[in-house]
Design a protein around this motif. Structure first.
Motif, mmCIF file in Angstrom:
data_model
loop_
_atom_site.group_PDB
_atom_site.id
_atom_site.type_symbol
_atom_site.label_atom_id
_atom_site.label_comp_id
_atom_site.label_asym_id
_atom_site.label_seq_id
_atom_site.Cartn_x
_atom_site.Cartn_y
_atom_site.Cartn_z
ATOM 1 N N PRO A 139 1.049 -1.483 0.333
ATOM 2 C CA PRO A 139 -0.191 -0.581 0.369
ATOM 3 C C PRO A 139 1.112 1.359 0.143
ATOM 4 C CG PRO A 139 -0.301 -1.011 2.442
ATOM 5 C CD PRO A 139 0.981 -2.271 1.131
ATOM 6 N N VAL A 140 0.384 2.310 -0.711
ATOM 7 C CA VAL A 140 0.431 3.675 -0.716
ATOM 8 C C VAL A 140 0.784 4.050 1.159
ATOM 9 C CG1 VAL A 140 1.049 6.273 -0.610
ATOM 10 C CG2 VAL A 140 -0.260 4.389 -2.630
ATOM 11 N N THR A 141 0.669 3.818 1.919
ATOM 12 C CA THR A 141 0.219 3.984 3.206
ATOM 13 C C THR A 141 0.251 2.639 4.465
ATOM 14 O OG1 THR A 141 -1.732 4.637 4.110
ATOM 15 C CG2 THR A 141 -0.292 6.718 3.474
ATOM 16 N N CYS A 179 -7.907 2.695 -0.662
ATOM 17 C CA CYS A 179 -7.924 3.652 -1.213
ATOM 18 C C CYS A 179 -6.711 5.723 -0.475
ATOM 19 C CB CYS A 179 -8.943 4.210 -1.154
ATOM 20 S SG CYS A 179 -8.840 5.664 -3.382
ATOM 21 N N THR A 180 -6.016 5.348 -1.578
ATOM 22 C CA THR A 180 -5.254 6.773 -1.102
ATOM 23 C C THR A 180 -5.149 7.983 -2.110
ATOM 24 O OG1 THR A 180 -3.998 4.981 0.204
ATOM 25 C CG2 THR A 180 -2.259 7.799 -0.680
ATOM 26 N N GLN A 181 -5.190 9.464 -1.274
ATOM 27 C CA GLN A 181 -4.828 10.339 -2.240
ATOM 28 C C GLN A 181 -3.720 11.354 -1.849
ATOM 29 O OE1 GLN A 181 -8.970 12.005 -1.664
ATOM 30 N NE2 GLN A 181 -9.242 12.276 -4.168
ATOM 31 N N PRO A 182 -2.967 11.635 -2.632
ATOM 32 C CA PRO A 182 -2.222 12.800 -2.667
ATOM 33 C C PRO A 182 -1.857 13.795 -2.051
ATOM 34 C CG PRO A 182 -2.297 12.742 -5.337
ATOM 35 C CD PRO A 182 -3.305 11.555 -4.265
ATOM 36 N N LEU A 183 -1.173 14.664 -1.564
ATOM 37 C CA LEU A 183 -1.930 16.137 -0.996
ATOM 38 C C LEU A 183 -0.490 16.265 -1.271
ATOM 39 C CD1 LEU A 183 -3.296 15.164 3.357
ATOM 40 C CD2 LEU A 183 -4.562 15.863 0.910
ATOM 41 N N LEU A 208 0.002 1.185 -9.282
ATOM 42 C CA LEU A 208 -1.625 1.122 -9.592
ATOM 43 C C LEU A 208 -2.065 2.717 -9.477
ATOM 44 C CD1 LEU A 208 -1.639 -2.550 -8.323
ATOM 45 C CD2 LEU A 208 -1.242 -1.877 -10.811
ATOM 46 N N TYR A 209 -3.375 2.759 -9.982
ATOM 47 C CA TYR A 209 -4.110 3.997 -9.688
ATOM 48 C C TYR A 209 -5.187 3.883 -10.779
ATOM 49 C CZ TYR A 209 -2.678 5.583 -14.054
ATOM 50 O OH TYR A 209 -2.188 5.840 -15.662
ATOM 51 N N LEU A 261 -4.203 6.576 -5.924
ATOM 52 C CA LEU A 261 -3.861 5.987 -5.836
ATOM 53 C C LEU A 261 -3.909 4.401 -4.983
ATOM 54 C CD1 LEU A 261 -0.255 7.918 -4.677
ATOM 55 C CD2 LEU A 261 -1.513 7.120 -6.789
ATOM 56 N N TYR A 262 -3.652 3.582 -5.665
ATOM 57 C CA TYR A 262 -3.524 1.866 -5.525
ATOM 58 C C TYR A 262 -2.746 0.657 -4.274
ATOM 59 C CZ TYR A 262 -8.633 2.764 -7.081
ATOM 60 O OH TYR A 262 -9.801 3.334 -7.744
ATOM 61 N N GLY A 263 -1.690 1.763 -4.618
ATOM 62 C CA GLY A 263 -0.487 0.921 -4.256
ATOM 63 C C GLY A 263 0.870 0.934 -5.503
ATOM 64 N N PHE A 264 1.664 -0.462 -4.600
ATOM 65 C CA PHE A 264 2.889 -0.091 -6.270
ATOM 66 C C PHE A 264 3.228 -1.644 -5.706
ATOM 67 C CE2 PHE A 264 3.737 3.559 -3.857
ATOM 68 C CZ PHE A 264 3.682 4.282 -4.640
#
Length: 443
Positions: A139-141, A179-183, A208-209, A261-264
């Motif tokens: 995940p992104v976070t 599900c992640t959004q960049p700030l 993945l996004y 963003l859904y991760g890497f």
């Protein structure tokens, strides 16, 4: 003591007692990936639940006799031809002739596999045997980014949603529910680890996004910088990044409310990859929070050969023995998985052991055994494979044995295993799969 002070003493004592009682109803607290034990001053005087708890599912026997060695926990294959792993095994055999081939396994689960506990060793044994380098999806976070041993991460300035704790958020959840959004001024940095020779470098990866419009990102790996442009697209898109086996990679993204963003996915050119889609508190039902289109887009990108479902502990209650609702919902989940990943075999892993202090000593919750039976019945009804993790751990009171082992193999919440316990169970699952593979080859 003055008269007016004496008046307040019993009141203060009552408040203190009420506070102690309230502590037993607090939810579990997690610190650095470890779940702290709930304070319960009445655990020693609780009576054992009635032994005649109503059984709501019949015991299901395998349709065919299982020739299983005594030192293994074999799969129970309820598929029509008892060949649930055929596609997986054929794909593994094709790796020998396909230098770019990848065999992917999706491992959907809850906090039991969080931080790559259990799943990390299972993956590493597969890669050691059949090839591969990299942990697959991350995940992104993550709440356990520093706790995880197969890859480390630092991150800042992201907003993350998950389908279990924020089910009503109007965001396009992927099948794995994160599900992640960049700030503005965001950053995510990943580091290789010494978990095994297959994690000591970071291989190439994919982003993945989903985004309504094109956006930019910057990738820095071992001092080499890349500015990339990602195209717009619905559902789940991917973009490949070449970093040539680095120790560290940093990513920054443009900030836009249309970017999700859904991760890497970290992966080498070929081999076996196990995506650990763990989600804390998940009973498995969040898989229905994602649309069929999202499931199919994930399958289009990943082409999974095996789907593993590891759930149950979040649906178990010591006071409730009726799992009919859970059976109905999991039937829907498996129906969706079959439709979205038609080429993949499906394996349902039962809940492991879980204990509670009763009459002064820890014992297996009686409802755990009922959940195992319910999950076996779900597998049989849906004609998929089943693996009994409760039996693999040792059955009755095995969680107590894990906690009291020297060194311990489980946490003192008597629910979650640690990395040592994960290595043991992950190895057992790998051995079960390898046993089926060798048996299939002999035929």
């Amino acid at each position: 003591m003055k008269k007016d002070q004496a008046f307040y003493v019993p009141i203060l004592c009552l408040i203190f007692l009420a506070g102690l009682i309230a502590l037993r109803y607090l939810p579990p607290v997690t610190v650095f990936g470890y779940e702290l034990k709930t304070i319960d001053m009445f655990s020693d005087v609780e009576k054992e639940p009635a032994s005649d708890i109503k059984k709501i599912v019949p015991k299901v026997e395998p349709k065919v006799e299982i020739q299983c060695p005594k030192n293994k926990i074999c799969f129970e294959d309820y598929s029509v031809d008892q060949n649930m792993f055929k596609t997986l095994f054929l794909s593994i055999d094709n790796l020998k002739s396909d230098t770019l081939g990848k065999v992917r396994i999706a491992f959907f689960g809850d906090s039991f596999i969080e931080g790559d506990v259990f799943c990390g060793d299972f993956r590493d044994l597969l890669q050691e045997k059949f090839g591969g380098m990299g942990v697959g999806w991350v995940p992104v976070t993550s709440e356990v980014s520093q706790f995880r041993q197969t890859i480390k991460e630092d991150f800042k300035n992201y907003t993350t949603f998950d389908a279990v704790h924020q089910p009503k958020e109007k965001v396009p959840y992927p099948p794995f529910g994160i599900c992640t959004q960049p700030l503005p001024n965001n950053s995510a940095t990943y580091y290789s680890t010494h978990f095994s020779p297959r994690t000591d470098k970071l291989p190439n990866f994919r982003i993945l996004y989903q985004s309504k419009s094109p956006f930019s990102a910057k990738v820095i790996s071992d001092g080499n910088s890349q500015n990339i442009q990602l195209k717009a697209g619905k559902n789940i898109q991917d973009h490949s990044i070449l970093i040539n086996k680095s120790k560290k990679v940093n990513l920054t993204f443009a900030s836009d409310p249309n970017i999700f963003l859904y991760g890497f996915s970290f992966e080498d050119k070929s081999g076996v990859y196990v995506d650990n889609f763990s989600l804390r508190g998940n009973a498995g039902l969040s898989l229905l929070s994602s649309s069929s289109e999202m499931h199919k887009s994930l399958n289009r990108l990943q082409d999974y050969k095996l789907i593993i479902l590891q759930y149950g502990v979040n649906a178990v209650s010591e006071k409730t023995s009726d799992f009919a609702w859970y059976t109905r919902m999991m039937n829907k989940v498996i129906t969706e998985m079959k439709a979205s990943y038609p080429q993949a075999g499906i394996l349902l892993i039962s809940v492991g052991d879980r204990s509670k202090k009763i009459n002064g000593s820890y014992k297996t919750l009686p409802t755990i055994k009922l959940m195992v039976e319910a999950q076996r019945a779900i597998a049989a009804e849906n004609k998929i494979a089943f693996w009994n993790m409760y039996e693999a751990m040792g059955g009755e009171s095995s969680m107590v044995d894990y906690v009291t082992a020297n060194p311990p193999k489980a946490n003192k919440d008597y629910t979650h295993i640690n990395f040592l316990g994960g290595k043991e169970i992950g190895t057992l699952l790998f051995n079960s799969l390898l046993f089926e593979y060798e048996k299939a080859k002999s035929k």
